[in-house]
Design a protein around this motif. Sequence first.
Motif, mmCIF file in Angstrom:
data_model
loop_
_atom_site.group_PDB
_atom_site.id
_atom_site.type_symbol
_atom_site.label_atom_id
_atom_site.label_comp_id
_atom_site.label_asym_id
_atom_site.label_seq_id
_atom_site.Cartn_x
_atom_site.Cartn_y
_atom_site.Cartn_z
ATOM 1 N N UNK A 189 0.824 -1.218 0.000
ATOM 2 C CA UNK A 189 0.000 0.000 0.000
ATOM 3 C C UNK A 189 0.853 1.262 0.000
ATOM 4 N N UNK A 190 2.123 1.127 0.271
ATOM 5 C CA UNK A 190 3.044 2.272 0.290
ATOM 6 C C UNK A 190 4.243 1.922 -0.578
ATOM 7 N N UNK A 221 14.296 7.542 11.095
ATOM 8 C CA UNK A 221 14.513 6.250 11.758
ATOM 9 C C UNK A 221 13.274 5.818 12.534
ATOM 10 N N UNK A 222 12.618 6.764 13.212
ATOM 11 C CA UNK A 222 11.378 6.440 13.931
ATOM 12 C C UNK A 222 10.304 5.958 12.953
ATOM 13 N N UNK A 223 10.156 6.648 11.839
ATOM 14 C CA UNK A 223 9.119 6.292 10.867
ATOM 15 C C UNK A 223 9.371 4.900 10.290
ATOM 16 N N UNK A 224 10.615 4.606 9.911
ATOM 17 C CA UNK A 224 10.928 3.278 9.360
ATOM 18 C C UNK A 224 10.662 2.175 10.375
ATOM 19 N N UNK A 225 10.974 2.413 11.615
ATOM 20 C CA UNK A 225 10.747 1.389 12.633
ATOM 21 C C UNK A 225 9.261 1.193 12.912
ATOM 22 N N UNK A 236 -2.425 8.781 2.648
ATOM 23 C CA UNK A 236 -1.403 9.815 2.757
ATOM 24 C C UNK A 236 -1.561 10.666 4.010
ATOM 25 N N UNK A 237 -2.792 10.918 4.436
ATOM 26 C CA UNK A 237 -3.005 11.753 5.617
ATOM 27 C C UNK A 237 -2.413 11.119 6.865
ATOM 28 N N UNK A 238 -2.622 9.836 7.059
ATOM 29 C CA UNK A 238 -2.081 9.154 8.234
ATOM 30 C C UNK A 238 -0.561 9.056 8.162
ATOM 31 N N UNK A 239 -0.022 8.868 6.977
ATOM 32 C CA UNK A 239 1.429 8.836 6.842
ATOM 33 C C UNK A 239 2.035 10.203 7.168
ATOM 34 N N UNK A 240 1.387 11.271 6.693
ATOM 35 C CA UNK A 240 1.892 12.606 7.007
ATOM 36 C C UNK A 240 1.793 12.887 8.498
ATOM 37 N N UNK A 241 0.716 12.463 9.127
ATOM 38 C CA UNK A 241 0.585 12.635 10.576
ATOM 39 C C UNK A 241 1.685 11.889 11.313
ATOM 40 N N UNK A 242 2.007 10.687 10.857
ATOM 41 C CA UNK A 242 3.090 9.922 11.470
ATOM 42 C C UNK A 242 4.427 10.639 11.286
ATOM 43 N N UNK A 268 0.162 20.339 14.149
ATOM 44 C CA UNK A 268 -1.157 20.024 13.607
ATOM 45 C C UNK A 268 -1.457 20.847 12.359
ATOM 46 N N UNK A 269 -1.005 22.093 12.329
ATOM 47 C CA UNK A 269 -1.229 22.936 11.158
ATOM 48 C C UNK A 269 -0.517 22.367 9.936
ATOM 49 N N UNK A 270 0.689 21.832 10.112
ATOM 50 C CA UNK A 270 1.437 21.269 8.983
ATOM 51 C C UNK A 270 0.926 19.884 8.594
ATOM 52 N N UNK A 271 0.342 19.173 9.535
ATOM 53 C CA UNK A 271 -0.174 17.835 9.236
ATOM 54 C C UNK A 271 -1.617 17.867 8.763
ATOM 55 N N UNK A 272 -2.286 19.020 8.876
ATOM 56 C CA UNK A 272 -3.670 19.116 8.458
ATOM 57 C C UNK A 272 -4.609 18.356 9.367
ATOM 58 N N UNK A 273 -4.343 18.412 10.681
ATOM 59 C CA UNK A 273 -5.172 17.691 11.630
ATOM 60 C C UNK A 273 -5.328 18.546 12.884
ATOM 61 N N UNK A 274 -5.839 17.967 13.941
ATOM 62 C CA UNK A 274 -6.043 18.694 15.188
ATOM 63 C C UNK A 274 -4.875 18.461 16.140
#
Length: 420
Positions: A189-190, A221-225, A236-242, A268-274
């Motif tokens: 999926x990615x 490194x955090x994201x890959x793990x 894409x939204x959840x990946x950007x939040x991560x 949150x402003x850069x991730x488009x979330x709260x």
Amino acid sequence: MCAVAPFLLPGLACAAPRAAPVLDVRPPTMATTYAEGVSAMWRGYCYDDDDGDIGALLRGIDAVVRPPKPADLPMPSVEFHAMSRRHGDHDADFMAMLRGIPSVRVRGAGHASVPMDAHGDTPTTPVVVLAAPRSYGDEGDSVTITKQQQQQQCGGEYDADMDATFRAMETDPTERPSEDYLSSTQAGDMMMIDRAELIKKMHHFSRFYGLAMGALHRAVSYVDRVLSAKKINGGERQRLLLGIAAVFAAAKYEDRSTSRKIDADYAAMNAGCTRREVLDAERELVAALGYRLSGPTAYTFVDHFTRHIQDQEEGAAVRIRSLAHHLTDMALLDYRCVALLPSAVAASAILLARLTVLGYSTVPVAGYAIEDMRECIEAIYDMHENLQVWPGCAQMMADWELTTRHRYCLPPLSMLIGMH
């Protein structure tokens, strides 16, 4: 009824009849305050001797307000004046006491020549050569320890311990991502291009807010793990939040003053979330990592491997280190480098940086031979040849040139083949 006793002039003390008193309310003064302590006759209403009472009042005020005169001060006695101001035999007693104190005796020859400042006549502090302790040798020996000897004695052991610790931490399975998590954990999926696009946004977020150096490497490194540990749903939204939560957590780990630059609202402003979603994502990230956040990255190893480079190549040290950091940043975009150890990526970047800046390099670098770094070197060359294809490569290149005011061109691969 309140009666107010007016002051009368001396010549009109017996005049009659008296005029009606005028009520004169004034703030309390020293005179009125002192008047509270005079005799009871002044408090009453009998003013048969006004002149005497006013005189006594004024004399009392004068005694309180007037500064003391020399005649009022206590004078020293005749015996005090008879004492010697040179303390008599006190100097002799004091010198005898000093002679009884054991001290280090300085040879008289040491005072024959006092170094003078070349720009003036004022003597400078003489250079002292301390006698060595007896455990170091004979009593007359002196010890001179240079900076190089200190580095060899203490720095060598410390560097060896640090290198061994970093090498052990980077090979720890609990802090290593999976080599094929895109196909295994994420089930296709990615894609590689999606990962590179995510790291591009993470780099922009980190650079825009001026976060700590090295925070991007730790965040990737955090994201890959995390992506190796669990599947991320939501596109894409959840990946950007991560990715934003990872940069936020890594920046706070690298620099505790990060909270003064950004907070969860900016993230949150850069991730488009709260704000709540960012905080929840950060908590889930840390929990998925098992609270193990301190593993070394390629940025860590570049600093570690180049810590003594300034002693050997003073003019080019800054450019070599800066270019090596830039090359490791670009290596983050390539999914093929996930399988490589951070120390191998750092050694490859340092090798290419030395070849670019100096035109030569000593091999092996940090114990790595050319064969050990071939895969990473090919990935770096591939990204430079396809800057417009790989997401983030052109932007990283432009940012580095804007920051350093330098441009570079990697040496041809034939140089590396000749070094083999």
